[in-house]
Design an enzyme around this catalytic site. Sequence first.
Site, PDB file in Angstrom:
ATOM      1  NE  ARG A 118      -4.173  -1.814   1.918  1.00  0.00           N
ATOM      2  CZ  ARG A 118      -4.935  -2.444   2.800  1.00  0.00           C
ATOM      3  NH1 ARG A 118      -4.581  -2.488   4.070  1.00  0.00           N
ATOM      4  NH2 ARG A 118      -6.051  -3.022   2.418  1.00  0.00           N
ATOM      5  CE  LYS A 147     -20.210 -19.744   3.446  1.00  0.00           C
ATOM      6  NZ  LYS A 147     -20.717 -19.258   4.728  1.00  0.00           N
ATOM      7  N   GLY A 207      -9.008 -10.051  -2.230  1.00  0.00           N
ATOM      8  CA  GLY A 207      -7.885 -10.433  -1.371  1.00  0.00           C
ATOM      9  C   GLY A 207      -7.301 -11.783  -1.741  1.00  0.00           C
TER      10      GLY A 207
HETATM   11  P1  ADP Z   1     -11.639 -13.065  -2.856  1.00  0.00           P
HETATM   12  O1  ADP Z   1     -11.004 -12.768  -1.527  1.00  0.00           O
HETATM   13  O2  ADP Z   1     -10.644 -13.035  -3.964  1.00  0.00           O
HETATM   14  O3  ADP Z   1     -12.838 -12.188  -3.134  1.00  0.00           O
HETATM   15  P2  ADP Z   1     -13.206 -15.240  -1.753  1.00  0.00           P
HETATM   16  O4  ADP Z   1     -12.891 -14.752  -0.384  1.00  0.00           O
HETATM   17  O5  ADP Z   1     -14.590 -15.094  -2.247  1.00  0.00           O
HETATM   18  O6  ADP Z   1     -12.184 -14.595  -2.810  1.00  0.00           O
HETATM   19  O7  ADP Z   1     -12.902 -16.797  -1.847  1.00  0.00           O
HETATM   20  C1  ADP Z   1     -11.648 -17.369  -1.641  1.00  0.00           C
HETATM   21  C2  ADP Z   1     -11.744 -18.680  -0.898  1.00  0.00           C
HETATM   22  O8  ADP Z   1     -12.577 -19.610  -1.568  1.00  0.00           O
HETATM   23  C3  ADP Z   1     -10.395 -19.333  -0.807  1.00  0.00           C
HETATM   24  O9  ADP Z   1     -10.021 -19.395   0.558  1.00  0.00           O
HETATM   25  C4  ADP Z   1     -10.605 -20.724  -1.378  1.00  0.00           C
HETATM   26  O10 ADP Z   1      -9.938 -21.735  -0.649  1.00  0.00           O
HETATM   27  C5  ADP Z   1     -12.083 -20.907  -1.275  1.00  0.00           C
HETATM   28  N1  ADP Z   1     -12.586 -21.925  -2.212  1.00  0.00           N
HETATM   29  C6  ADP Z   1     -12.525 -21.887  -3.549  1.00  0.00           C
HETATM   30  N2  ADP Z   1     -13.045 -23.025  -4.075  1.00  0.00           N
HETATM   31  C7  ADP Z   1     -13.466 -23.783  -3.044  1.00  0.00           C
HETATM   32  C8  ADP Z   1     -14.101 -25.067  -2.950  1.00  0.00           C
HETATM   33  N3  ADP Z   1     -14.410 -25.770  -4.031  1.00  0.00           N
HETATM   34  N4  ADP Z   1     -14.387 -25.532  -1.714  1.00  0.00           N
HETATM   35  C9  ADP Z   1     -14.049 -24.808  -0.620  1.00  0.00           C
HETATM   36  N5  ADP Z   1     -13.464 -23.595  -0.646  1.00  0.00           N
HETATM   37  C10 ADP Z   1     -13.168 -23.088  -1.844  1.00  0.00           C
HETATM   38 MG    MG Z   2     -11.565 -13.387   0.470  1.00  0.00          MG
END
Ligand code: ADP
Ligand code: MG
Length: 401
Positions: free
Chosen positions: A39, A200, A358
Amino acid sequence: MTARFRTLDDLGDIKSKVALVRVDLNLPMADGRATDLTRARAVAPTILELADAGAKVLLLAHFGRPKGERNSTMSTSVLQGAVEDVLGRRLMYISEVSGPVVAQTLGIFGPGDIGLLENTRFWPGEEANDPEFARAIAANADFYVNDAFSASHRAHATTEGLAHLLPAYAGRAMQAELEALDMALGNPEKPVAAVVGGAKVSTKLAVLEHLVARVDHLIIGGGMANTFLAARGVDVGKSLCEHDLAAEVEAIMDAAEAAVCTVHLPYDVVVAKEFTAQPPSLRTCNVHEVAADEMILDLGPQAVEALADVLKTCRTLVWNGPLGAFETPPFDAATVALARTAAALTREGSLVSVAGGGDTVAALNHAGVADQFTYVSTAGGAFLEWMEGRELPGVAALQRS
Ligand code: ADP
Ligand code: MG
Protein backbone atom coordinates in the site's frame (compact mmCIF):
# COMPACT_ATOMS: atom_id res chain seq x y z
CA MET A 1 -18.98 4.47 -16.03
CA THR A 2 -16.08 6.82 -15.41
CA ALA A 3 -17.10 10.42 -15.67
CA ARG A 4 -14.29 12.92 -15.92
CA PHE A 5 -12.14 13.59 -12.92
CA ARG A 6 -9.14 15.85 -12.54
CA THR A 7 -5.68 14.35 -12.18
CA LEU A 8 -2.29 15.72 -11.16
CA ASP A 9 -1.88 16.73 -14.82
CA ASP A 10 -4.51 19.42 -14.22
CA LEU A 11 -2.60 21.05 -11.36
CA GLY A 12 -0.92 24.32 -12.28
CA ASP A 13 2.04 25.73 -10.38
CA ILE A 14 1.88 24.20 -6.91
CA LYS A 15 5.15 25.51 -5.52
CA SER A 16 4.66 26.15 -1.77
CA LYS A 17 0.96 25.25 -2.05
CA VAL A 18 -0.37 22.92 0.65
CA ALA A 19 -1.66 19.56 -0.61
CA LEU A 20 -3.84 17.30 1.51
CA VAL A 21 -3.30 13.81 0.16
CA ARG A 22 -5.58 10.97 1.28
CA VAL A 23 -3.63 7.73 1.11
CA ASP A 24 -4.14 4.14 2.24
CA LEU A 25 -1.34 3.38 4.71
CA ASN A 26 -3.33 0.79 6.63
CA LEU A 27 -0.35 -1.57 6.51
CA PRO A 28 -0.57 -5.07 7.96
CA MET A 29 1.56 -5.19 11.12
CA ALA A 30 3.19 -7.84 13.28
CA ASP A 31 5.16 -7.05 16.44
CA GLY A 32 5.05 -3.33 15.66
CA ARG A 33 6.50 -3.75 12.17
CA ALA A 34 4.86 -3.47 8.77
CA THR A 35 4.82 -6.89 7.12
CA ASP A 36 3.73 -5.80 3.63
CA LEU A 37 4.57 -2.43 2.07
CA THR A 38 2.35 -2.79 -1.04
CA ARG A 39 0.00 0.00 0.00
CA ALA A 40 2.83 2.42 0.77
CA ARG A 41 4.50 1.64 -2.55
CA ALA A 42 1.22 2.27 -4.38
CA VAL A 43 0.93 5.86 -3.16
CA ALA A 44 4.63 6.77 -3.33
CA PRO A 45 4.52 8.10 -6.94
CA THR A 46 1.78 10.61 -6.10
CA ILE A 47 3.53 11.83 -2.94
CA LEU A 48 6.90 12.19 -4.67
CA GLU A 49 5.40 13.91 -7.73
CA LEU A 50 3.71 16.53 -5.54
CA ALA A 51 6.76 17.03 -3.35
CA ASP A 52 9.07 17.31 -6.36
CA ALA A 53 6.77 19.97 -7.82
CA GLY A 54 7.36 21.98 -4.64
CA ALA A 55 4.11 21.41 -2.79
CA LYS A 56 4.00 21.11 0.99
CA VAL A 57 2.46 17.67 1.30
CA LEU A 58 0.23 16.58 4.19
CA LEU A 59 -0.65 12.89 4.24
CA LEU A 60 -4.04 11.84 5.59
CA ALA A 61 -4.50 8.18 6.48
CA HIS A 62 -6.53 5.88 8.68
CA PHE A 63 -4.86 3.06 10.58
CA GLY A 64 -6.78 0.28 12.31
CA ARG A 65 -10.13 0.82 13.99
CA PRO A 66 -9.64 3.23 16.92
CA LYS A 67 -13.37 4.12 16.88
CA GLY A 68 -13.09 7.88 17.23
CA GLU A 69 -10.58 7.98 20.10
CA ARG A 70 -6.84 8.46 20.42
CA ASN A 71 -5.02 5.17 20.82
CA SER A 72 -1.22 5.20 20.84
CA THR A 73 -0.90 1.74 19.29
CA MET A 74 -2.78 3.01 16.24
CA SER A 75 -0.94 6.30 15.84
CA THR A 76 0.36 6.92 12.33
CA SER A 77 3.73 7.61 14.01
CA VAL A 78 4.05 3.80 14.07
CA LEU A 79 4.08 3.87 10.25
CA GLN A 80 6.59 6.69 9.85
CA GLY A 81 9.73 4.58 9.40
CA ALA A 82 8.16 2.21 6.90
CA VAL A 83 6.80 5.06 4.79
CA GLU A 84 10.14 6.89 4.92
CA ASP A 85 11.88 3.74 3.69
CA VAL A 86 9.49 3.40 0.76
CA LEU A 87 9.67 7.09 -0.19
CA GLY A 88 13.39 7.46 0.41
CA ARG A 89 12.54 10.79 2.12
CA ARG A 90 12.16 12.01 5.68
CA LEU A 91 8.67 12.72 6.97
CA MET A 92 7.50 14.92 9.78
CA TYR A 93 4.91 13.17 11.96
CA ILE A 94 2.22 15.65 13.09
CA SER A 95 0.09 14.64 16.06
CA GLU A 96 -3.10 16.34 14.78
CA VAL A 97 -5.03 16.57 11.50
CA SER A 98 -6.19 20.20 11.86
CA GLY A 99 -5.75 23.32 13.96
CA PRO A 100 -2.76 25.37 15.09
CA VAL A 101 -0.30 22.46 15.43
CA VAL A 102 -0.71 21.73 11.72
CA ALA A 103 -0.62 25.44 10.81
CA GLN A 104 2.58 26.02 12.82
CA THR A 105 4.26 23.02 11.22
CA LEU A 106 3.35 24.30 7.77
CA GLY A 107 4.95 27.60 8.76
CA ILE A 108 8.34 25.92 9.07
CA PHE A 109 7.81 23.64 6.02
CA GLY A 110 9.64 24.43 2.80
CA PRO A 111 8.59 23.38 -0.70
CA GLY A 112 8.70 19.58 -1.02
CA ASP A 113 8.44 18.85 2.70
CA ILE A 114 6.11 16.00 3.65
CA GLY A 115 4.06 15.67 6.83
CA LEU A 116 2.28 12.58 8.10
CA LEU A 117 -0.86 13.65 9.93
CA GLU A 118 -2.33 11.62 12.79
CA ASN A 119 -4.78 8.74 12.22
CA THR A 120 -7.95 10.35 10.86
CA ARG A 121 -10.11 7.83 12.73
CA PHE A 122 -8.98 9.20 16.12
CA TRP A 123 -11.77 11.75 15.54
CA PRO A 124 -15.43 10.68 15.34
CA GLY A 125 -15.95 13.31 12.63
CA GLU A 126 -14.01 11.17 10.15
CA GLU A 127 -16.40 8.23 9.90
CA ALA A 128 -19.43 10.47 10.51
CA ASN A 129 -18.32 12.61 7.53
CA ASP A 130 -18.84 15.65 9.76
CA PRO A 131 -18.57 18.83 7.64
CA GLU A 132 -17.12 20.78 10.59
CA PHE A 133 -14.33 18.25 10.96
CA ALA A 134 -13.63 18.34 7.21
CA ARG A 135 -13.69 22.16 7.18
CA ALA A 136 -11.12 22.30 9.98
CA ILE A 137 -8.78 20.01 8.01
CA ALA A 138 -9.35 21.90 4.76
CA ALA A 139 -8.59 25.24 6.43
CA ASN A 140 -4.84 24.57 6.34
CA ALA A 141 -4.66 23.51 2.69
CA ASP A 142 -4.92 24.72 -0.91
CA PHE A 143 -6.03 21.52 -2.64
CA TYR A 144 -6.99 17.89 -2.04
CA VAL A 145 -5.76 14.71 -3.70
CA ASN A 146 -7.45 11.36 -3.19
CA ASP A 147 -5.09 8.46 -3.87
CA ALA A 148 -6.94 5.92 -1.72
CA PHE A 149 -9.35 4.04 -4.00
CA SER A 150 -9.43 1.24 -1.42
CA ALA A 151 -10.99 3.61 1.15
CA SER A 152 -13.29 5.42 -1.29
CA HIS A 153 -16.27 3.11 -0.84
CA ARG A 154 -16.68 4.89 2.49
CA ALA A 155 -18.20 8.37 2.64
CA HIS A 156 -15.82 9.64 5.32
CA ALA A 157 -14.61 13.19 5.87
CA THR A 158 -11.17 12.61 4.34
CA THR A 159 -12.34 10.30 1.52
CA GLU A 160 -15.45 12.22 0.48
CA GLY A 161 -16.11 15.39 2.48
CA LEU A 162 -12.86 17.17 1.60
CA ALA A 163 -13.56 16.83 -2.15
CA HIS A 164 -16.45 19.27 -1.72
CA LEU A 165 -14.36 21.85 0.16
CA LEU A 166 -11.16 22.10 -1.87
CA PRO A 167 -10.17 21.72 -5.52
CA ALA A 168 -10.01 17.91 -5.75
CA TYR A 169 -7.80 15.65 -7.86
CA ALA A 170 -7.25 11.93 -8.33
CA GLY A 171 -3.74 10.80 -7.42
CA ARG A 172 -1.77 8.52 -9.72
CA ALA A 173 -2.82 5.28 -8.00
CA MET A 174 -6.48 6.35 -8.01
CA GLN A 175 -6.20 7.36 -11.66
CA ALA A 176 -4.65 4.01 -12.65
CA GLU A 177 -7.33 2.11 -10.77
CA LEU A 178 -10.21 4.07 -12.32
CA GLU A 179 -8.74 3.75 -15.80
CA ALA A 180 -8.28 0.00 -15.39
CA LEU A 181 -11.78 -0.52 -14.01
CA ASP A 182 -13.22 1.50 -16.85
CA MET A 183 -11.36 -0.67 -19.37
CA ALA A 184 -12.67 -3.81 -17.69
CA LEU A 185 -16.34 -3.05 -17.18
CA GLY A 186 -17.15 0.60 -17.82
CA ASN A 187 -16.16 0.72 -21.46
CA PRO A 188 -14.66 -2.66 -22.33
CA GLU A 189 -13.72 -4.11 -25.66
CA LYS A 190 -16.06 -7.02 -26.37
CA PRO A 191 -16.43 -9.92 -25.94
CA VAL A 192 -16.02 -9.68 -22.18
CA ALA A 193 -15.54 -12.64 -19.83
CA ALA A 194 -15.94 -12.54 -16.07
CA VAL A 195 -14.53 -15.18 -13.75
CA VAL A 196 -16.32 -15.28 -10.43
CA GLY A 197 -15.02 -17.81 -7.95
CA GLY A 198 -14.38 -18.04 -4.27
CA ALA A 199 -16.14 -19.69 -1.42
CA LYS A 200 -19.73 -18.55 -1.39
CA VAL A 201 -22.47 -17.28 -3.67
CA SER A 202 -24.03 -15.38 -0.76
CA THR A 203 -21.10 -12.94 -0.54
CA LYS A 204 -21.19 -12.30 -4.29
CA LEU A 205 -24.87 -12.28 -5.27
CA ALA A 206 -24.78 -8.59 -6.10
CA VAL A 207 -21.62 -9.10 -8.17
CA LEU A 208 -23.25 -11.89 -10.17
CA GLU A 209 -26.43 -9.89 -10.71
CA HIS A 210 -24.47 -6.91 -11.97
CA LEU A 211 -22.19 -8.94 -14.24
CA VAL A 212 -24.79 -11.03 -16.08
CA ALA A 213 -26.16 -7.88 -17.68
CA ARG A 214 -22.71 -6.70 -18.74
CA VAL A 215 -20.52 -9.58 -19.81
CA ASP A 216 -20.73 -12.10 -22.64
CA HIS A 217 -19.33 -15.01 -20.63
CA LEU A 218 -19.80 -15.61 -16.91
CA ILE A 219 -17.42 -18.28 -15.64
CA ILE A 220 -18.40 -19.70 -12.27
CA GLY A 221 -15.75 -21.46 -10.20
CA GLY A 222 -14.83 -22.22 -6.63
CA GLY A 223 -17.26 -23.21 -3.93
CA MET A 224 -19.96 -21.14 -5.58
CA ALA A 225 -19.92 -23.43 -8.62
CA ASN A 226 -21.16 -26.15 -6.24
CA THR A 227 -24.14 -24.01 -5.30
CA PHE A 228 -24.92 -23.45 -8.99
CA LEU A 229 -24.57 -27.17 -9.77
CA ALA A 230 -26.75 -28.19 -6.81
CA ALA A 231 -29.44 -25.70 -7.86
CA ARG A 232 -29.45 -27.44 -11.25
CA GLY A 233 -30.01 -30.82 -9.61
CA VAL A 234 -26.43 -32.10 -9.43
CA ASP A 235 -25.52 -34.07 -6.31
CA VAL A 236 -22.39 -32.35 -4.96
CA GLY A 237 -21.83 -34.74 -2.03
CA LYS A 238 -20.38 -33.01 1.01
CA SER A 239 -18.96 -30.07 -0.97
CA LEU A 240 -19.14 -26.55 0.41
CA CYS A 241 -22.57 -25.57 -0.94
CA GLU A 242 -25.38 -23.16 -0.13
CA HIS A 243 -28.44 -25.30 -0.83
CA ASP A 244 -30.82 -22.56 0.29
CA LEU A 245 -29.78 -20.29 -2.58
CA ALA A 246 -31.37 -22.33 -5.40
CA ALA A 247 -33.92 -19.64 -6.18
CA GLU A 248 -31.25 -16.93 -6.36
CA VAL A 249 -29.18 -19.09 -8.69
CA GLU A 250 -32.17 -19.67 -10.98
CA ALA A 251 -32.85 -15.92 -11.06
CA ILE A 252 -29.24 -15.31 -12.11
CA MET A 253 -29.48 -17.99 -14.80
CA ASP A 254 -32.70 -16.42 -16.11
CA ALA A 255 -31.17 -12.93 -16.13
CA ALA A 256 -28.16 -14.31 -17.99
CA GLU A 257 -30.36 -15.90 -20.62
CA ALA A 258 -32.30 -12.68 -21.12
CA ALA A 259 -29.03 -10.74 -21.49
CA VAL A 260 -27.45 -13.33 -23.82
CA CYS A 261 -24.69 -14.02 -21.33
CA THR A 262 -23.32 -17.57 -21.42
CA VAL A 263 -22.87 -19.02 -17.95
CA HIS A 264 -20.05 -21.57 -17.76
CA LEU A 265 -20.30 -24.26 -15.10
CA PRO A 266 -17.68 -27.02 -14.80
CA TYR A 267 -18.28 -30.47 -16.24
CA ASP A 268 -15.37 -32.12 -14.54
CA VAL A 269 -14.09 -31.50 -11.05
CA VAL A 270 -11.38 -32.56 -8.63
CA VAL A 271 -12.80 -34.28 -5.54
CA ALA A 272 -11.54 -35.80 -2.29
CA LYS A 273 -12.99 -37.34 0.84
CA GLU A 274 -10.87 -35.18 3.12
CA PHE A 275 -9.72 -31.60 2.71
CA THR A 276 -5.94 -31.90 3.12
CA ALA A 277 -2.94 -31.48 0.85
CA GLN A 278 -2.52 -34.41 -1.60
CA PRO A 279 -5.24 -36.56 0.03
CA PRO A 280 -5.16 -40.30 -0.82
CA SER A 281 -8.80 -40.16 -1.98
CA LEU A 282 -8.02 -37.53 -4.65
CA ARG A 283 -9.64 -38.08 -8.04
CA THR A 284 -11.02 -36.23 -11.04
CA CYS A 285 -14.54 -36.99 -12.24
CA ASN A 286 -17.55 -35.72 -14.14
CA VAL A 287 -19.77 -33.45 -12.02
CA HIS A 288 -22.48 -36.12 -12.15
CA GLU A 289 -20.21 -38.72 -10.53
CA VAL A 290 -19.41 -37.06 -7.19
CA ALA A 291 -19.99 -39.56 -4.37
CA ALA A 292 -21.94 -38.71 -1.23
CA ASP A 293 -18.77 -38.71 0.90
CA GLU A 294 -16.71 -36.60 -1.53
CA MET A 295 -16.27 -32.86 -1.85
CA ILE A 296 -15.47 -30.76 -4.90
CA LEU A 297 -12.29 -28.77 -4.27
CA ASP A 298 -11.25 -27.63 -7.74
CA LEU A 299 -12.33 -27.54 -11.38
CA GLY A 300 -11.11 -30.42 -13.54
CA PRO A 301 -8.67 -30.24 -16.47
CA GLN A 302 -11.36 -30.50 -19.16
CA ALA A 303 -13.24 -27.58 -17.67
CA VAL A 304 -10.03 -25.55 -17.55
CA GLU A 305 -9.30 -26.33 -21.20
CA ALA A 306 -12.79 -25.26 -22.24
CA LEU A 307 -12.45 -22.04 -20.22
CA ALA A 308 -9.07 -21.30 -21.79
CA ASP A 309 -10.78 -21.59 -25.19
CA VAL A 310 -13.42 -19.10 -24.05
CA LEU A 311 -10.75 -16.62 -22.97
CA LYS A 312 -9.06 -16.96 -26.36
CA THR A 313 -12.23 -15.59 -28.00
CA CYS A 314 -12.48 -12.65 -25.58
CA ARG A 315 -10.88 -9.19 -25.55
CA THR A 316 -11.52 -8.36 -21.90
CA LEU A 317 -11.42 -10.37 -18.68
CA VAL A 318 -12.45 -9.35 -15.19
CA TRP A 319 -11.63 -11.87 -12.47
CA ASN A 320 -12.68 -12.14 -8.83
CA GLY A 321 -12.34 -15.29 -6.77
CA PRO A 322 -10.19 -18.42 -7.12
CA LEU A 323 -11.52 -21.46 -9.03
CA GLY A 324 -10.64 -23.90 -6.26
CA ALA A 325 -9.28 -24.21 -2.74
CA PHE A 326 -5.96 -22.92 -4.10
CA GLU A 327 -4.22 -22.62 -0.71
CA THR A 328 -4.12 -26.42 -0.47
CA PRO A 329 -2.34 -28.23 -3.31
CA PRO A 330 -3.23 -29.79 -5.67
CA PHE A 331 -6.49 -27.80 -5.53
CA ASP A 332 -4.63 -24.80 -6.93
CA ALA A 333 -4.26 -26.42 -10.37
CA ALA A 334 -7.26 -24.91 -12.18
CA THR A 335 -6.69 -21.42 -10.80
CA VAL A 336 -3.01 -21.51 -11.69
CA ALA A 337 -3.63 -22.89 -15.19
CA LEU A 338 -6.36 -20.42 -16.14
CA ALA A 339 -4.43 -17.51 -14.61
CA ARG A 340 -1.40 -18.44 -16.73
CA THR A 341 -3.57 -18.63 -19.85
CA ALA A 342 -4.97 -15.17 -19.09
CA ALA A 343 -1.46 -13.85 -18.50
CA ALA A 344 -0.19 -15.30 -21.81
CA LEU A 345 -3.13 -13.80 -23.73
CA THR A 346 -2.46 -10.46 -22.04
CA ARG A 347 1.23 -10.59 -23.00
CA GLU A 348 0.24 -11.32 -26.60
CA GLY A 349 -1.95 -8.23 -26.55
CA SER A 350 -5.20 -10.04 -27.26
CA LEU A 351 -6.71 -9.65 -23.78
CA VAL A 352 -7.15 -6.85 -21.26
CA SER A 353 -7.14 -8.61 -17.87
CA VAL A 354 -8.23 -6.96 -14.64
CA ALA A 355 -8.43 -8.88 -11.37
CA GLY A 356 -9.11 -8.06 -7.73
CA GLY A 357 -10.05 -9.49 -4.33
CA GLY A 358 -7.89 -10.43 -1.37
CA ASP A 359 -7.66 -14.15 -2.09
CA THR A 360 -7.58 -13.55 -5.85
CA VAL A 361 -4.45 -11.41 -5.52
CA ALA A 362 -2.87 -14.13 -3.37
CA ALA A 363 -3.82 -16.76 -5.95
CA LEU A 364 -2.36 -14.77 -8.86
CA ASN A 365 0.83 -14.23 -6.87
CA HIS A 366 0.90 -17.96 -6.17
CA ALA A 367 0.58 -18.59 -9.92
CA GLY A 368 3.42 -16.10 -10.50
CA VAL A 369 1.41 -13.97 -12.93
CA ALA A 370 0.09 -11.00 -10.93
CA ASP A 371 2.51 -8.67 -12.73
CA GLN A 372 1.45 -10.02 -16.13
CA PHE A 373 -2.19 -9.02 -15.81
CA THR A 374 -3.15 -5.63 -17.20
CA TYR A 375 -4.14 -4.51 -13.72
CA VAL A 376 -4.52 -6.19 -10.34
CA SER A 377 -6.52 -4.30 -7.75
CA THR A 378 -5.54 -4.67 -4.12
CA ALA A 379 -8.53 -2.58 -3.04
CA GLY A 380 -10.53 -5.42 -1.45
CA GLY A 381 -13.95 -4.19 -0.37
CA ALA A 382 -13.90 -1.18 -2.69
CA PHE A 383 -13.10 -3.43 -5.66
CA LEU A 384 -16.02 -5.72 -4.81
CA GLU A 385 -18.42 -2.79 -4.48
CA TRP A 386 -17.27 -1.61 -7.87
CA MET A 387 -17.88 -5.15 -9.23
CA GLU A 388 -21.41 -4.80 -7.85
CA GLY A 389 -21.89 -1.66 -9.94
CA ARG A 390 -22.21 0.57 -6.87
CA GLU A 391 -21.21 4.19 -6.90
CA LEU A 392 -18.21 4.72 -4.63
CA PRO A 393 -18.75 7.96 -2.67
CA GLY A 394 -15.09 9.01 -2.69
CA VAL A 395 -14.88 8.48 -6.45
CA ALA A 396 -18.22 10.16 -7.17
CA ALA A 397 -17.13 13.23 -5.19
CA LEU A 398 -13.98 13.52 -7.33
CA GLN A 399 -16.05 13.30 -10.49
CA ARG A 400 -18.45 16.00 -9.36
CA SER A 401 -15.99 18.46 -7.95
P1 ADP B 1 -11.64 -13.07 -2.86
O1 ADP B 1 -11.00 -12.77 -1.53
O2 ADP B 1 -10.64 -13.03 -3.96
O3 ADP B 1 -12.84 -12.19 -3.13
P2 ADP B 1 -13.21 -15.24 -1.75
O4 ADP B 1 -12.89 -14.75 -0.38
O5 ADP B 1 -14.59 -15.09 -2.25
O6 ADP B 1 -12.18 -14.60 -2.81
O7 ADP B 1 -12.90 -16.80 -1.85
C1 ADP B 1 -11.65 -17.37 -1.64
C2 ADP B 1 -11.74 -18.68 -0.90
O8 ADP B 1 -12.58 -19.61 -1.57
C3 ADP B 1 -10.39 -19.33 -0.81
O9 ADP B 1 -10.02 -19.40 0.56
C4 ADP B 1 -10.60 -20.72 -1.38
O10 ADP B 1 -9.94 -21.73 -0.65
C5 ADP B 1 -12.08 -20.91 -1.27
N1 ADP B 1 -12.59 -21.93 -2.21
C6 ADP B 1 -12.52 -21.89 -3.55
N2 ADP B 1 -13.05 -23.03 -4.07
C7 ADP B 1 -13.47 -23.78 -3.04
C8 ADP B 1 -14.10 -25.07 -2.95
N3 ADP B 1 -14.41 -25.77 -4.03
N4 ADP B 1 -14.39 -25.53 -1.71
C9 ADP B 1 -14.05 -24.81 -0.62
N5 ADP B 1 -13.46 -23.59 -0.65
C10 ADP B 1 -13.17 -23.09 -1.84
MG1 MG C 1 -11.57 -13.39 0.47
